[in-house]
Design a protein around this motif. Structure first.
Motif, short mmCIF file in Angstrom:
data_model
loop_
_atom_site.label_atom_id
_atom_site.label_comp_id
_atom_site.label_asym_id
_atom_site.label_seq_id
_atom_site.Cartn_x
_atom_site.Cartn_y
_atom_site.Cartn_z
N MET A 176 0.84 -1.17 0.00
CA MET A 176 0.00 0.00 0.00
C MET A 176 0.89 1.24 0.00
SD MET A 176 -1.14 2.69 2.27
CE MET A 176 -0.60 2.23 3.87
N GLU A 177 0.60 2.14 -0.90
CA GLU A 177 1.25 3.44 -0.91
C GLU A 177 0.23 4.46 -1.39
OE1 GLU A 177 5.47 4.01 -2.16
OE2 GLU A 177 4.56 5.35 -3.65
N THR A 178 0.07 5.53 -0.63
CA THR A 178 -0.89 6.58 -0.97
C THR A 178 -0.17 7.91 -1.04
OG1 THR A 178 -2.68 5.39 0.15
CG2 THR A 178 -3.04 7.73 -0.30
N ALA A 179 -0.30 8.58 -2.18
CA ALA A 179 0.29 9.91 -2.38
C ALA A 179 -0.82 10.95 -2.26
CB ALA A 179 0.95 10.00 -3.75
N ILE A 180 -0.62 11.90 -1.36
CA ILE A 180 -1.62 12.91 -1.05
C ILE A 180 -1.02 14.29 -1.32
CG2 ILE A 180 -3.08 13.91 0.77
CD1 ILE A 180 -2.60 11.14 2.27
N VAL A 181 -1.76 15.12 -2.06
CA VAL A 181 -1.37 16.51 -2.25
C VAL A 181 -2.39 17.38 -1.52
CG1 VAL A 181 -1.13 18.39 -3.91
CG2 VAL A 181 -0.21 16.15 -4.44
N ILE A 182 -1.90 18.31 -0.72
CA ILE A 182 -2.75 19.28 -0.04
C ILE A 182 -2.33 20.64 -0.57
CG2 ILE A 182 -3.54 20.20 2.18
CD1 ILE A 182 -2.41 17.57 3.44
N ALA A 183 -3.30 21.41 -1.09
CA ALA A 183 -2.93 22.67 -1.72
C ALA A 183 -3.96 23.75 -1.42
CB ALA A 183 -2.82 22.47 -3.23
N GLY A 184 -3.45 24.98 -1.29
CA GLY A 184 -4.31 26.13 -1.03
C GLY A 184 -3.49 27.39 -0.94
N PHE A 185 -4.05 28.40 -0.29
CA PHE A 185 -3.35 29.65 -0.05
C PHE A 185 -2.46 29.51 1.17
CE2 PHE A 185 -7.44 31.54 -1.77
CZ PHE A 185 -6.92 31.88 -3.00
N GLY A 186 -1.36 30.25 1.21
CA GLY A 186 -0.57 30.33 2.43
C GLY A 186 -1.44 30.87 3.54
N GLY A 187 -1.34 30.32 4.72
CA GLY A 187 -2.16 30.75 5.84
C GLY A 187 -3.37 29.87 6.07
N GLN A 188 -3.65 28.92 5.16
CA GLN A 188 -4.78 28.02 5.33
C GLN A 188 -4.39 26.74 6.08
OE1 GLN A 188 -6.18 27.74 1.14
NE2 GLN A 188 -8.15 28.41 1.96
N GLY A 189 -3.16 26.63 6.50
CA GLY A 189 -2.74 25.46 7.25
C GLY A 189 -2.39 24.26 6.39
N VAL A 190 -2.07 24.49 5.13
CA VAL A 190 -1.74 23.42 4.20
C VAL A 190 -0.55 22.60 4.69
CG1 VAL A 190 -0.82 23.00 1.88
CG2 VAL A 190 -2.73 24.60 2.20
N LEU A 191 0.53 23.29 5.04
CA LEU A 191 1.75 22.58 5.44
C LEU A 191 1.56 21.85 6.76
CD1 LEU A 191 4.47 25.19 4.40
CD2 LEU A 191 3.37 23.40 3.03
N PHE A 192 0.83 22.46 7.70
CA PHE A 192 0.57 21.80 8.98
C PHE A 192 -0.25 20.53 8.76
CE2 PHE A 192 -2.08 20.95 12.70
CZ PHE A 192 -1.09 20.68 13.62
N ALA A 193 -1.25 20.59 7.89
CA ALA A 193 -2.09 19.41 7.62
C ALA A 193 -1.24 18.26 7.08
CB ALA A 193 -3.20 19.76 6.64
N GLY A 194 -0.33 18.58 6.17
CA GLY A 194 0.54 17.55 5.63
C GLY A 194 1.50 16.99 6.66
N LYS A 195 2.06 17.87 7.46
CA LYS A 195 2.99 17.44 8.51
C LYS A 195 2.26 16.55 9.52
CE LYS A 195 6.27 20.26 9.88
NZ LYS A 195 7.01 21.32 10.62
N LEU A 196 1.02 16.89 9.84
CA LEU A 196 0.23 16.08 10.77
C LEU A 196 0.03 14.67 10.22
CD1 LEU A 196 -1.53 15.78 13.32
CD2 LEU A 196 -3.44 16.65 11.94
N LEU A 197 -0.33 14.57 8.94
CA LEU A 197 -0.51 13.25 8.34
C LEU A 197 0.81 12.46 8.34
CD1 LEU A 197 -2.87 14.12 5.36
CD2 LEU A 197 -3.47 12.88 7.45
N ALA A 198 1.91 13.15 8.06
CA ALA A 198 3.21 12.48 8.07
C ALA A 198 3.54 11.96 9.47
CB ALA A 198 4.30 13.44 7.58
N HIS A 199 3.32 12.78 10.49
CA HIS A 199 3.57 12.34 11.87
C HIS A 199 2.67 11.15 12.22
CE1 HIS A 199 6.48 15.14 13.42
NE2 HIS A 199 5.76 16.18 13.04
N ALA A 200 1.40 11.23 11.87
CA ALA A 200 0.48 10.14 12.18
C ALA A 200 0.91 8.85 11.49
CB ALA A 200 -0.95 10.51 11.77
N GLY A 201 1.35 8.96 10.24
CA GLY A 201 1.83 7.79 9.51
C GLY A 201 3.05 7.18 10.17
N MET A 202 4.02 8.04 10.53
CA MET A 202 5.23 7.54 11.21
C MET A 202 4.88 6.88 12.53
SD MET A 202 8.33 10.24 10.59
CE MET A 202 7.44 11.65 11.23
#
Length: 182
Positions: free
Chosen positions: A1-27
């Protein structure tokens, strides 16, 4: 299983935090992960996106041309990533600010009024958690409980007082996607 997820939006919408959260949860769940952030020089208000890959085997390359899942928090992100999604993929759309619907019949789409739902909870800056919750309901690459635990374990110390609200908003996103799918 491998899932590639892209999260995209405006800066300030929490895009990077959302991705980092998923990465931490996966690890934290023992998966192999990559997290690659990208943002324009404007930062807040400019474009931002990140790619997260979660897999049960080592990940060969962190670059993704055709993601399995895309979270489009704004119109430019919808316009850019909807055509790039892999057939059979999932598109989660912030329908509060994205007009129109996907014309593709070879993917699943979930439309969530993320801005409105977050605002109703008094947490407009947490619309990213609405989107993550909606994604988890439609494509449970990780369990809701695993992401909630990652929030508890990895929320920056200065934001610890926001843990309960983050979890409430995440659950609201999860429930809203479940209602849309029904």
């Amino acid at each position: 299983m491998e899932t590639a997820i892209v999260i995209a939006g405006f800066g300030g919408q929490g895009v990077l935090f959302a991705g980092k959260l998923l990465a931490h949860a996966g690890m934290d769940q023992g998966f192999h992960v990559t997290w690659i952030p990208s943002y324009g020089p404007e930062m807040r208000g400019g474009t931002a996106n990140c790619t997260v890959i979660i897999g049960d085997v080592p990940i060969g390359a962190p670059i993704v041309a055709r993601p399995d899942v895309a979270l489009a928090l704004n119109q430019p992100s919808f316009d850019k990533y909807e055509p790039l999604l892999r057939p059979g993929g999932l598109l989660v759309v912030n329908s509060a600010i994205v007009s129109g619907r996907s014309a593709r019949e070879d993917l699943r789409a979930v439309y969530v009024e993320a801005n409105l739902l977050a605002e109703q909870l008094g947490a407009i800056k947490m619309l990213n958690m609405i989107m993550v919750g909606a994604m988890l309901a439609a494509h449970p690459v990780l369990s809701l409980a695993a992401v909630e635990q990652a929030l508890a374990d990895h929320l920056p110390e200065g934001k610890a007082e926001l843990l309960a609200l983050n979890i409430q908003v995440l659950r609201r996103g999860y429930e809203s996607a479940t209602m849309v799918a029904a």
